[in-house]
Design an enzyme around this catalytic site. Sequence first.
Site, PDB file in Angstrom:
ATOM      1  N   GLY A  17       7.466 112.794  66.158  1.00 55.77           N
ATOM      2  CA  GLY A  17       7.115 112.552  64.756  1.00 55.77           C
ATOM      3  C   GLY A  17       6.685 111.127  64.500  1.00 55.77           C
ATOM      4  N   ASP A  37      13.529 112.729  57.704  1.00 57.08           N
ATOM      5  CA  ASP A  37      14.447 112.922  58.819  1.00 57.08           C
ATOM      6  C   ASP A  37      15.863 112.920  58.265  1.00 57.08           C
ATOM      7  OD1 ASP A  37      14.198 112.714  62.051  1.00 57.08           O
ATOM      8  OD2 ASP A  37      16.121 111.893  61.385  1.00 57.08           O
ATOM      9  N   TYR A  69      12.339 116.491  50.648  1.00 53.81           N
ATOM     10  CA  TYR A  69      11.640 117.781  50.616  1.00 53.81           C
ATOM     11  C   TYR A  69      10.770 117.924  49.372  1.00 53.81           C
ATOM     12  CZ  TYR A  69      14.050 119.750  54.676  1.00 53.81           C
ATOM     13  OH  TYR A  69      14.500 120.004  55.942  1.00 53.81           O
ATOM     14  N   ARG A  95      10.996 125.992  77.754  1.00 51.91           N
ATOM     15  CA  ARG A  95      11.015 125.763  76.301  1.00 51.91           C
ATOM     16  C   ARG A  95      11.675 126.900  75.542  1.00 51.91           C
ATOM     17  NH1 ARG A  95       6.382 124.051  78.568  1.00 51.91           N
ATOM     18  NH2 ARG A  95       5.792 121.865  78.286  1.00 51.91           N
ATOM     19  N   SER A 126       7.585 122.020  66.950  1.00 49.16           N
ATOM     20  CA  SER A 126       8.939 122.286  67.456  1.00 49.16           C
ATOM     21  C   SER A 126       8.903 123.428  68.471  1.00 49.16           C
ATOM     22  CB  SER A 126       9.871 122.656  66.303  1.00 49.16           C
ATOM     23  OG  SER A 126       9.895 121.634  65.327  1.00 49.16           O
ATOM     24  N   ASN A 127       9.737 123.327  69.492  1.00 43.13           N
ATOM     25  CA  ASN A 127       9.731 124.327  70.571  1.00 43.13           C
ATOM     26  C   ASN A 127      10.821 125.382  70.413  1.00 43.13           C
ATOM     27  OD1 ASN A 127       7.579 123.767  72.439  1.00 43.13           O
ATOM     28  ND2 ASN A 127       8.582 121.804  72.844  1.00 43.13           N
ATOM     29  N   ARG A 160      -7.942 119.494  81.611  1.00 43.69           N
ATOM     30  CA  ARG A 160      -9.196 118.743  81.658  1.00 43.69           C
ATOM     31  C   ARG A 160      -9.003 117.395  82.344  1.00 43.69           C
ATOM     32  NH1 ARG A 160     -11.366 119.159  75.560  1.00 43.69           N
ATOM     33  NH2 ARG A 160     -13.236 118.171  76.430  1.00 43.69           N
ATOM     34  N   HIS A 182       2.995 128.458  75.127  1.00 44.47           N
ATOM     35  CA  HIS A 182       3.198 127.046  75.466  1.00 44.47           C
ATOM     36  C   HIS A 182       4.465 126.985  76.302  1.00 44.47           C
ATOM     37  CE1 HIS A 182       3.527 122.740  75.285  1.00 44.47           C
ATOM     38  NE2 HIS A 182       4.622 122.772  74.547  1.00 44.47           N
ATOM     39  N   THR A 236       8.218 113.793  75.754  1.00 44.10           N
ATOM     40  CA  THR A 236       6.768 113.636  75.776  1.00 44.10           C
ATOM     41  C   THR A 236       6.366 113.327  74.346  1.00 44.10           C
ATOM     42  OG1 THR A 236       6.377 115.995  75.407  1.00 44.10           O
ATOM     43  CG2 THR A 236       6.459 115.260  77.691  1.00 44.10           C
TER      44      THR A 236
END
Length: 321
Positions: A17, A37, A69, A95, A126-127, A160, A182, A236
């Site tokens: 973020g 947050d 919010y 994930r 988000s994962n 790539r 993903h 990451t």
Amino acid sequence: MNKETKKVVIIGDGAVGSTYAYTLVTSDIADEIGIFDINKDKANADSLDLLHSLPYSAVTNKKIYAADYADCKDADIVVITANAPAANFDKGFDRLLLLKKNVSMVKGITEEVMASGFDGIFLIASNPVDVMSQIVAEVSGLPKSRVIGTGTILETARLRTILAGHFQIDPKNIHGYVLGEHGASSFTSWSTTTIASLPLMSWLDQKPVADLPSFDAMDEEVRQVGFEIFKGKGNTSFGIAGVLARITKAIFRNESRILPISAHLNGEYGEEGLYIGVPAVIDATGVRELITVPLSDEEMEKFKASAQLLRDHFNSIKDEL
């Protein structure tokens, strides 16, 4: 999306973020950036830090602040990058292991954002991002075209980059997509990958590369390199922040840009009722349309296996929504 001020609210001020917020500023993509947050001190500190970068930056002035919010009400895009504190790779680098820990958090975030009166576009990082995107779509009730996951856009960037290193050409001249989840079931559509409009195999016939890894080996490198980065620095951030900014830019500038994101299928590739990584036209409305690339029989089998995996995982938690 015709108003002059382009507003983004970021939910989650961790590595992703905060790096995304910085990229929005340095790339001059958004005019107003709200950072939310649960650690309000962190959100406030990052907001001030970013503001202090503006006087000597070659970008337009911006409004940057720690958000609540309620600030989502008139946002053009709400970007969810948050992960639950307990969501980590404690059982291995998959994930989908984060699903149970993140589902209630993402559901709660979505409900709070919608309670503000939000009527814009959700962008999800988000994962596991495909299932999280479907959760946001189901809970928010927004049109599926306005709930977008980052999908396989980062894997495609990695592909790539890897190919460019082997061929010694600019990665922007390589065109192809990583499709599917993903995660571990993603795959490259090698049959549709091109360089300078030449199919990849035709390019290799003309310009063979000594010691080029097999397609399977490069596919595995694409899937694993993110975890190598994670092991080295604990997260990451630059890559995912960069692709989040790229999607945001396509929306704000109404680019009609084709990007491989996580989108809701409605019969494309013979699948429906789930989110998965596929190429899509992104403009000011969100996902304008999906692009169906012609897959080989083997690639279609991989796509269907990936789709079934995601469907099973969503079905395992849908009673919690």
